[in-house]
Design a protein around this motif. Structure first.
Motif, short mmCIF file in Angstrom:
data_model
loop_
_atom_site.label_atom_id
_atom_site.label_comp_id
_atom_site.label_asym_id
_atom_site.label_seq_id
_atom_site.Cartn_x
_atom_site.Cartn_y
_atom_site.Cartn_z
N UNK A 426 0.81 -1.21 0.00
CA UNK A 426 0.00 0.00 0.00
C UNK A 426 0.84 1.26 0.00
N UNK A 427 1.91 1.26 0.80
CA UNK A 427 2.77 2.45 0.85
C UNK A 427 3.49 2.67 -0.48
N UNK A 428 3.95 1.58 -1.10
CA UNK A 428 4.65 1.73 -2.37
C UNK A 428 3.73 2.27 -3.46
N UNK A 429 2.51 1.74 -3.54
CA UNK A 429 1.58 2.25 -4.54
C UNK A 429 1.15 3.67 -4.20
N UNK A 430 0.99 3.94 -2.91
CA UNK A 430 0.61 5.29 -2.49
C UNK A 430 1.69 6.30 -2.88
N UNK A 431 2.95 5.94 -2.70
CA UNK A 431 4.02 6.86 -3.07
C UNK A 431 4.05 7.09 -4.58
N UNK A 432 3.72 6.04 -5.34
CA UNK A 432 3.68 6.18 -6.81
C UNK A 432 2.55 7.11 -7.25
N UNK A 433 1.37 6.95 -6.62
CA UNK A 433 0.22 7.76 -7.02
C UNK A 433 0.36 9.21 -6.57
#
Length: 515
Positions: A426-433
Motif C-alpha cells: 500500500x505504501x509503495x503504490x501510495x508513493x507512486x500515485x
C-alpha cells in the motif's frame, strides 16, 4: 486430533456455517513460543462445511502481543461422530491450560445477535497489527539492477533547483505493466482459509493483486508449538519456531516480496479433503486433481495447471474451485479473455464468493474496463468475511486511478494503510500515485511510513528486497528535490545507493543535483 496450522492468523468463517462457538471467561498466562508469556484468551469454534462435513478450531490469542495460534482438527473434514469427539477433546485441551469456557450458543441467537458476536470476537479477523508480507505489483516499478534509466520519477527536477529535468522521463510505469526483466512476479497473492497444504511458489506467475483462497501465509510470523504440539503455560517457557513458517518466510523474501501461495482452495470450496474413509472414490480423485493443479500454480507452471483443471471440469463442469483455478491459470498466462470467462463462471457458481470477484476485477483492470472492476471490488469490500480487504482496497485504488480519479485512489490507499499499518504494498503504490499527483509531501510521508512500519519492523524486514527500499528512497529524493530541499534529496539518494539496488538511476539523480 488437533494440530497447529502456523499459516492461519484468523478464521474467515461465514455466520451460517458456525455450529458451535465457545469463549473463555478468563485470560490465564500462556506462553506462545516466539512471543512469550502473556494473558491469553481462547475460543473453540465448529463449522459445517459445504460438503456436509465439520471442522473444529481452537483459537488462542494474546491481546497484548497480538500473537495468535490456531489449531485445526485433523482430518479437517469430520463426520458428526468424529466432530462430537473432537469438540470434547478441544474442551479438555483448553481447560488443561487453565481456560474456563462459556458456550455462546451461537446457532440459537437471532441474526443481529450473531452479527454482533462476529463483530466482537477477534478470531474472524487478522490481528490488529498483523505483519503483512507484501509484494511489489510490478518488477518495473522497483526496476531491475541492470536498468540504467530513471523509470517512474516524473520530471524530478523540471521545476526544481537544478533546472535539468528535460533529460528525464515525464511519466512512470503503471503497476499493471508487464515485468520488464526476467523476474517473474506472483502479484498480490495472500491466501486465506484452511485448505490443502502445499509448497509455496518457487517461481511466480503474474497474478496481480489477487488474494488466493487456501491456506494463508500469515502476515504475523506464527511460531510453532512446543514439542508436544501445544503452547506451554507459565512464564519462562520457550519453544522452537515452526520450520515450515521459517522456510516460507525465507522463500517469500527471495521473491519480489510476494506472498507464499499454498493454493488449496479453502473455505467455501471443495479443497478441504474429505476423510479418506468417508469419501467416495470420485471425491478423492477430484480432490487429488484439484490439489495437483494448485501445486502446479504454486510452482509457477500455469500451463500444467490448465490441463489438470480442464480434466476436472470435463467430469464436473460446474466445479467452482476448478473454474476459479482455471481462470487464475489463464491470468498467469496473460490470456485475459479466457481468464475472464472462467472467473465469471466461478462467480456465477457461487455469487457470495468474493475471491473470484476480486480476481475478475484484476482481469478487468488489465483489460481497461476499470468501472466494471470498481463495481466488483466495492462488492468484495462489502463482504465482512473477506480475508484480505487491504488487497481489495489496493485494487479499488487502481480502478479509481485508471479512471482518472487519483484523489479518490489516494484516499482509498490511505484507508488501507490506516487499517493495516504494515500493508507495505500500500505504501509503495501510495508513493507512486502521490508522485503522479505532484503531492510531494504526501510522497515523502508514504515512504517514511514504509520505512517505519516495513523496514523498521524486525518481523517484516527480512522480506523486504533492496529494490523495495531503493524505490522509496528514490521517490523521496525526487519529492525533496521538487520542494527545493537539495540536502534532504542528496541524503535520500545516498541511502538509495546504500541498498545496492537501482544504483544507475540513483547515481544519475545524484549527479543532476546542484553542488
Amino acid at each position: 486430533m488437533l494440530k497447529v496450522d502456523p499459516s492461519l492468523n484468523h478464521i474467515p468463517a461465514r455466520r451460517e456455517t458456525i455450529v458451535a462457538l465457545m469463549e473463555s471467561i478468563n485470560q490465564p498466562l500462556v506462553n506462545i513460543p516466539g512471543h512469550g508469556t502473556a494473558s491469553t484468551g481462547a475460543f473453540i469454534m465448529g463449522t459445517r462445511n459445504p460438503d456436509g462435513y465439520f471442522t473444529m478450531y481452537v483459537y488462542l490469542h494474546q491481546p497484548e502481543t497480538k500473537a495468535v495460534i490456531i489449531y485445526v482438527s485433523e482430518p479437517r473434514s469430520l463426520t458428526v461422530d468424529q466432530y462430537r469427539a473432537e469438540e470434547e477433546e478441544a474442551q479438555r485441551f483448553v481447560e488443561s491450560m487453565g481456560f474456563m469456557m462459556d458456550d455462546i450458543r451461537f446457532p440459537a441467537l437471532n441474526v443481529p445477535e450473531q452479527e454482533s458476536v462476529i463483530s466482537r470476537v477477534p478470531l474472524f479477523r487478522p490481528p490488529e497489527r498483523t505483519v503483512d508480507l507484501f509484494e511489489v505489483a510490478d518488477s518495473r516499478d522497483v526496476e531491475p539492477h541492470s536498468d540504467p534509466g530513471i523509470q517512474d520519477d516524473a520530471a524530478f527536477f523540471g521545476d526544481g533547483p537544478s533546472g535539468m529535468g528535460s533529460s528525464l522521463p515525464t511519466s512512470g510505469p503503471s503497476f499493471d505493466e508487464a515485468p520488464s526483466s526476467g523476474a517473474s512476479v506472483l502479484r498480490g497473492s495472500p491466501v486465506s482459509g484452511p485448505g490443502l497444504t502445499g509448497p509455496g511458489p518457487q517461481s511466480g506467475g503474474r497474478l496481480q493483486g489477487v488474494p488466493i483462497s487456501g491456506r494463508p501465509i500469515s502476515g504475523q510470523p506464527m511460531t510453532g508449538p512446543s514439542s508436544s504440539g501445544h503452547p506451554r503455560t507459565g512464564p519462562g517457557s520457550t519453544g522452537p519456531s515452526d520450520p515450515r513458517t521459517t522456510e516460507s518466510m525465507k522463500r517469500i523474501g527471495r521473491l519480489l516480496g510476494t506472498f507464499g501461495v499454498l493454493l488449496g482452495m479453502g473455505l467455501g470450496g471443495c479443497a478441504t479433503p474429505s476423510d479418506p474413509e468417508e469419501a467416495s472414490p470420485k471425491d478423492r480423485a477430484t480432490t487429488a486433481q484439484l490439489d495437483l493443479a494448485a501445486q502446479h500454480l504454486a510452482r509457477g507452471a500455469p500451463a500444467d495447471a490448465v490441463k489438470v483443471y480442464e480434466g476436472v471440469l470435463r467430469k464436473t463442469p460446474r466445479d467452482k474451485d476448478a473454474l476459479r483455478g482455471l481462470g487464475l491459470a489463464y491470468l498467469n498466462l496473460d490470456r485475459l479473455d479466457d481468464a475472464e470467462r472462467y472467473l465469471s463462471q466461478a462467480v456465477e457458481a457461487d455469487p457470495n464468493w468474493s475471491m473470484p470477484k476480486n480476481e475478475l476485477a484484476v482481469v478487468h483492470l488489465q483489460q481497461g474496463r476499470c468501472a466494471e472492476a470498481q463495481a466488483l471490488l466495492v462488492a468484495v469490500l462489502d463482504d465482512i468475511f473477506y480475508p484480505t480487504p487491504a488487497y481489495a482496497r489496493h485494487n479499488l485504488a487502481k480502478a479509481q486511478a485508471c479512471q482518472g480519479d487519483l484523489t479518490s485512489a489516494i484516499e482509498t490507499l490511505e484507508s488501507a494503510v490506516k487499517l493495516q499499518p504494515t500493508f507495505c504494498l500500500g505504501y509503495l503504490t501510495l508513493s507512486e500515485m502521490t508522485q503522479r499527483q505532484d503531492a510531494h509531501e504526501a510522497t515523502i510521508s508514504a515512504c517514511a511510513r514504509f520505512i517505519e512500519f516495513c523496514e523498521g519492523d524486525e518481523r517484516v524486514r527480512p522480506n523486504i528486497l533492496p529494490q523495495h527500499s531503493a524505490t522509496c528512497y528514490r521517490r523521496t529524493a525526487a519529492a525533496y528535490a521538487k520542494l527545493g530541499d537539495v540536502e534532504s534529496a542528496r541524503s535520500s539518494l545516498k541511502r538509495c545507493l546504500n541498498t545496492g539496488a537501482l544504483e544507475a538511476s540513483c547515481r544519475e539523480m545524484l549527479r543532476l543535483l546542484p553542488p
